[in-house]
Design an enzyme around this catalytic site. Structure first.
Site, PDB file in Angstrom:
ATOM      1  N   ASP A 193       0.831  -1.209   0.000  1.00 48.33           N
ATOM      2  CA  ASP A 193       0.000   0.000   0.000  1.00 48.33           C
ATOM      3  C   ASP A 193       0.870   1.267   0.000  1.00 48.33           C
ATOM      4  OD1 ASP A 193      -2.013   1.833   0.431  1.00 48.33           O
ATOM      5  OD2 ASP A 193      -2.920   0.755   2.100  1.00 48.33           O
TER       6      ASP A 193
ATOM      7  N   GLY B  70      -5.035   3.325  -7.962  1.00 51.30           N
ATOM      8  CA  GLY B  70      -5.179   3.582  -9.389  1.00 51.30           C
ATOM      9  C   GLY B  70      -4.327   4.726  -9.907  1.00 51.30           C
TER      10      GLY B  70
ATOM     11  N   ASP C  88     -10.617   3.794  -1.637  1.00 51.70           N
ATOM     12  CA  ASP C  88     -11.179   2.723  -0.796  1.00 51.70           C
ATOM     13  C   ASP C  88     -12.695   2.569  -0.939  1.00 51.70           C
ATOM     14  OD1 ASP C  88      -8.589   2.738   0.068  1.00 51.70           O
ATOM     15  OD2 ASP C  88      -9.074   2.869   2.197  1.00 51.70           O
TER      16      ASP C  88
HETATM   17  C1  GLA Z   1      -5.549   2.005   2.744  1.00 47.68           C
HETATM   18  C2  GLA Z   1      -6.021   0.876   1.862  1.00 47.68           C
HETATM   19  C3  GLA Z   1      -7.084   0.065   2.609  1.00 47.68           C
HETATM   20  C4  GLA Z   1      -6.491  -0.471   3.898  1.00 47.68           C
HETATM   21  C5  GLA Z   1      -5.937   0.666   4.736  1.00 47.68           C
HETATM   22  C6  GLA Z   1      -5.163   0.157   5.933  1.00 47.68           C
HETATM   23  O1  GLA Z   1      -6.547   2.941   2.981  1.00 47.68           O
HETATM   24  O2  GLA Z   1      -6.528   1.337   0.640  1.00 47.68           O
HETATM   25  O3  GLA Z   1      -7.545  -1.004   1.803  1.00 47.68           O
HETATM   26  O4  GLA Z   1      -5.475  -1.391   3.590  1.00 47.68           O
HETATM   27  O5  GLA Z   1      -5.065   1.495   3.990  1.00 47.68           O
HETATM   28  O6  GLA Z   1      -4.581   1.171   6.688  1.00 47.68           O
END
Ligand code: GLA
Length: 408
Positions: free
Chosen positions: A158, A208, A229
């Site tokens: 991430d 993205g 998200d």
């Molecule tokens: C981001 C990701 C989520 C999740 C959180 C965790 O927002 O996009 O899917 O993994 O971090 O902190």
């Protein structure tokens, strides 16, 4: 404990050299096909959407138990993925330890494996994860080796603090350079995972940015998030569906668009919304990572998540993602080409408050079909025949999902 962890990593490194040396002299197996990781979209469960920061060892074990007990495993759900907040501190050698919520990650992985399931974990290219825990910046190889040592099968990586740590710092006024830095960081972890020799699904989570569908497959990405998200409400789910238009051509066996994890069974989603969400993820050849509280799931939610006919659309081995054929008012029609010449047709009422009092009329011609089409309604299980100009009544946010075995 800390010493043991670093020692076992050294032993592990030694073991992989021995294996490499042995393989060099061993006779080559005949017809050995290269292994494709994620030949169909990954299926499993992820801790974030329901448990968020409260996930711990016990909850992950309970999820694994339930995946087996509810029949989800038999339906194809295999990955049990721990999202953010498992991370502890690095020791003097830089080896990352899990925090007090996860006393023994290797034991947890062994437990999940003992159920015939696989286990996933979460990190990122920055110094910190989105929830502010230690991430992999400058420790990529070390972390990849640690995951392999634990027996991890899936990594969600991430972007998060990499934006401030590296992109904004090193190229404050150069967007293009920022994107190059980001791609390099994902490439670095892709190579680190590969060099462990363990097949680990590589899931890119950078919302993205910079069209990952164009470059992620080239750096070993098996899936990449296409949007921000997901949330457990129809507005968010439909917004994501809408943003998938045009991306179908980038998906295929081993590399998938990821419209984010499932919210089926979460928040206040209605039965129709749960069905539509699940159906559309199947039409989109999306990873099916349940994100609900498995030990407390209702029979209705379980029935949705384990609908084998819908799962079969998602997992179709051709791997061709569905596309929006046309929209008429508030109703959208999506189609997906399936192996053996079959076709899935989804008619979705995206309208907010309308029980279609003016029934929608399906145009088969717009789908390239001519004359009556025999199929199966995948939510009622009934045989149906779709006809040209057929009136279809759908409640708000509900869906008709039909598989046509031999479209004409
Ligand atoms: C981001 C990701 C989520 C999740 C959180 C965790 O927002 O996009 O899917 O993994 O971090 O902190």
């Amino acid at each position: 404990m800390r010493f043991f962890a670093s020692l076992s990593l050294a032993v592990l490194a030694l073991a992989s050299y021995t294996t490499a040396a042995q393989t060099a002299t061993a006779p080559k197996p005949q017809h050995a096909a290269p292994q494709v990781i994620a030949p169909t979209p990954p299926m499993g469960w992820n801790s974030w959407n329901f448990f968020n920061r409260s996930v711990d060892d016990k909850k992950v074990r309970a999820a694994a138990d339930q995946i087996v007990a509810t029949g989800m495993k038999d339906a194809g759900y295999i990955y049990v993925n721990i999202d953010d907040t498992w991370e502890g501190e690095r020791d003097a050698r830089g080896v990352l330890h899990s925090n007090e919520k996860f006393p023994d990650m290797k034991a947890l992985a062994d437990y999940v494996h003992s159920k015939g399931l696989k286990i996933g974990i979460y990190s990122g290219p920055g110094s910190k994860t989105c929830a502010g825990f230690a991430a992999s910046l400058d420790h990529e190889v070390q972390d990849a080796e640690l995951y392999a040592h634990w027996g991890i099968d899936y990594l969600k990586y991430d972007l998060c603090s990499f934006r401030q740590d590296v992109m904004a710092k090193q190229a404050p006024n150069d967007k293009a350079e920022q994107m190059r830095l980001m791609i390099d960081a994902y490439d670095k972890m892709g190579r680190a995972l590969m060099s462990t020799g363990r097949p680990i699904v590589y899931s890119l989570c950078q919302y993205g940015w910079d069209a990952p569908w164009e470059w992620a497959p080239g750096i070993g990405g098996n899936l990449w998030r296409t949007t921000g998200d997901v949330q457990a409400n129809w507005g968010s789910i439909y917004d994501i569906i809408n943003q998938q238009a045009g991306l179908a051509k980038y998906a295929g066996p081993g590399h998938w668009n990821d419209p984010d994890m499932l919210e089926v069974g979460n928040g206040k989603l209605s039965p129709a919304e749960n069905r539509s969400h699940f159906s559309m993820w199947a039409m989109l050849a999306a990873p099916l990572l349940a994100g609900n509280d498995l030990p407390n799931m209702t029979p209705e939610v379980k029935a949705i998540l384990t609908n084998r006919d819908v799962i079969a659309i998602d997992q179709d081995k051709l791997g061709r993602e569905g596309t929006r054929a046309y929209a008429d008012g508030e109703v959208e029609v999506w189609t997906r080409h399936l192996s053996g010449g079959a076709m899935a047709v989804a008619v979705l009422n995206v309208g907010a408050d309308r029980w279609s009092s003016h029934p929608f009329h399906l145009s088969l011609a717009k789908l390239g079909l001519h004359g009556p089409q025999k199929g199966k309604d995948l939510w009622t299980g009934q045989d149906v025949t779709l006809t040209e100009n057929q009136p279809i009544e759908l409640a708000s946010h509900d869906i008709l999902l039909v598989r046509i075995a031999a479209p004409r």
